[in-house]
Design an enzyme around this catalytic site. Structure first.
Site, short mmCIF file in Angstrom:
data_model
loop_
_atom_site.label_atom_id
_atom_site.label_comp_id
_atom_site.label_asym_id
_atom_site.label_seq_id
_atom_site.Cartn_x
_atom_site.Cartn_y
_atom_site.Cartn_z
N GLY A 19 1.55 2.33 -4.19
CA GLY A 19 2.07 1.05 -4.67
C GLY A 19 1.65 -0.15 -3.85
CB SER A 25 3.32 -4.72 -1.76
OG SER A 25 2.44 -4.14 -0.81
CB ILE A 26 8.40 -2.83 -0.99
CG1 ILE A 26 9.33 -4.02 -1.21
CG2 ILE A 26 9.16 -1.65 -0.40
CD1 ILE A 26 10.44 -3.77 -2.21
CB VAL A 67 -8.27 3.40 -7.27
CG1 VAL A 67 -7.84 2.86 -8.64
CG2 VAL A 67 -8.87 2.28 -6.43
CE1 TYR A 160 15.01 -5.78 -11.33
CE2 TYR A 160 16.51 -4.09 -12.14
CZ TYR A 160 15.42 -4.46 -11.37
OH TYR A 160 14.73 -3.50 -10.66
CE LYS A 167 12.97 -0.47 -9.91
NZ LYS A 167 12.00 0.23 -9.04
CB THR A 198 7.18 -8.02 -3.99
OG1 THR A 198 8.01 -7.84 -5.15
CG2 THR A 198 7.92 -7.54 -2.75
NE ARG A 199 -0.32 -8.76 -8.49
CZ ARG A 199 -1.53 -8.21 -8.49
NH1 ARG A 199 -2.07 -7.83 -7.36
NH2 ARG A 199 -2.20 -8.06 -9.61
#
Length: 259
Positions: A19, A25-26, A67, A160, A167, A198-199
């Protein structure tokens, strides 16, 4: 003191983190901390375009970058095959991917399309189950699997939308995987960070408002950092957390207790 540092060390452990998108990013926050604690890593990003941005980050950690678009046939299988070449074992996996079509994400959940809902569920939730299954034969006896969730799984958070039910399914999946994989010694958790820029989060409507609300209402009166998210993930995959599994753990400055 020495014993405690040994428990939280990741020296000798090998992890797969999926990810990476950029330095915000996280997944990158988790990778940085894990590397600093001694882990050897294999990293992945979604496509060649993303690879241009994250290849220098992977080089900083001396980690191979692969990738992997989880929607493509055999992409996850190829990722795990490369990560376990020459019989190498995996001690921990960090799954940090989520996506939903903007039209469905920005609308009411009741108006979401079946196609959009299913794609969001496949990428953001079921990919974790597929990854767990593919990694299972290659996991060390005390391996850990971590995924990323959000407060919107437990509460209806403004804007959300579609990702809330997705989630929620992911958090339930964590409990079932923990139950099914526990007899082999594998531990499974969900980490629930507060809002961070984040993105992926930028696709949410009024995300700035969500962050402002968290700053104002969280008991610590601030947002958490990528390093703090990475530190929680690192603890969970370390030997110090050997007696824990099946939980959703918040790292959000305490926001979830007052929202």
């Amino acid at each position: 003191m020495h014993q405690q540092s040994a428990l939280t060390s990741l020296q000798g452990k090998r992890g797969l983190i999926i990810g990476l998108a950029n330095e915000h990013s996280i997944a990158w926050g988790c990778a940085k901390v894990a590397h600093a604690l001694g882990a050897q890593l294999v990293l992945s990003c979604v496509n060649e375009k993303a690879a241009q941005f994250v290849a220098p980050l992977a080089q900083q950690l001396e980690a191979p970058l692969i990738v992997c678009n989880v929607e493509q046939d055999d992409a996850l299988a190829n990722l795990v095959q490369q990560a376990t070449a020459d019989g190498q074992r995996i001690d921990f996996v960090i799954h940090s991917i989520a996506w939903a079509p903007l039209d469905d994400l920005h609308g009411r959940v009741i108006d979401s399309s079946a196609t959009g809902f299913c794609r969001a569920m496949d990428i953001s939730c079921h990919s974790f189950a597929r990854l767990a299954k593919l990694c299972e034969p290659h996991l060390s006896p005390s391996a850990s699997l971590i995924t990323m969730t959000y407060l919107g799984a437990a509460e209806a958070v403004d804007h959300y939308g579609l990702m809330g039910p997705v989630k929620a399914a992911l958090e339930s999946l964590v409990r079932y995987l923990a139950s099914e994989m526990g007899p082999a010694g594998t531990r499974v958790h969900a980490v629930s960070p507060g809002p961070v820029p984040t993105r992926a989060a930028s696709g949410l409507q009024d995300f700035d408002g969500l962050m402002d609300k968290a700053r104002q209402r969280a008991p610590l009166r601030r947002l958490v950092s990528l390093d703090e998210i990475g530190q929680l993930a690192a603890f969970l995959v370390s030997d110090a957390a050997s007696g824990m599994t099946g939980q959703t753990l918040y790292v959000d400055g305490g926001y979830h207790i007052v929202n």
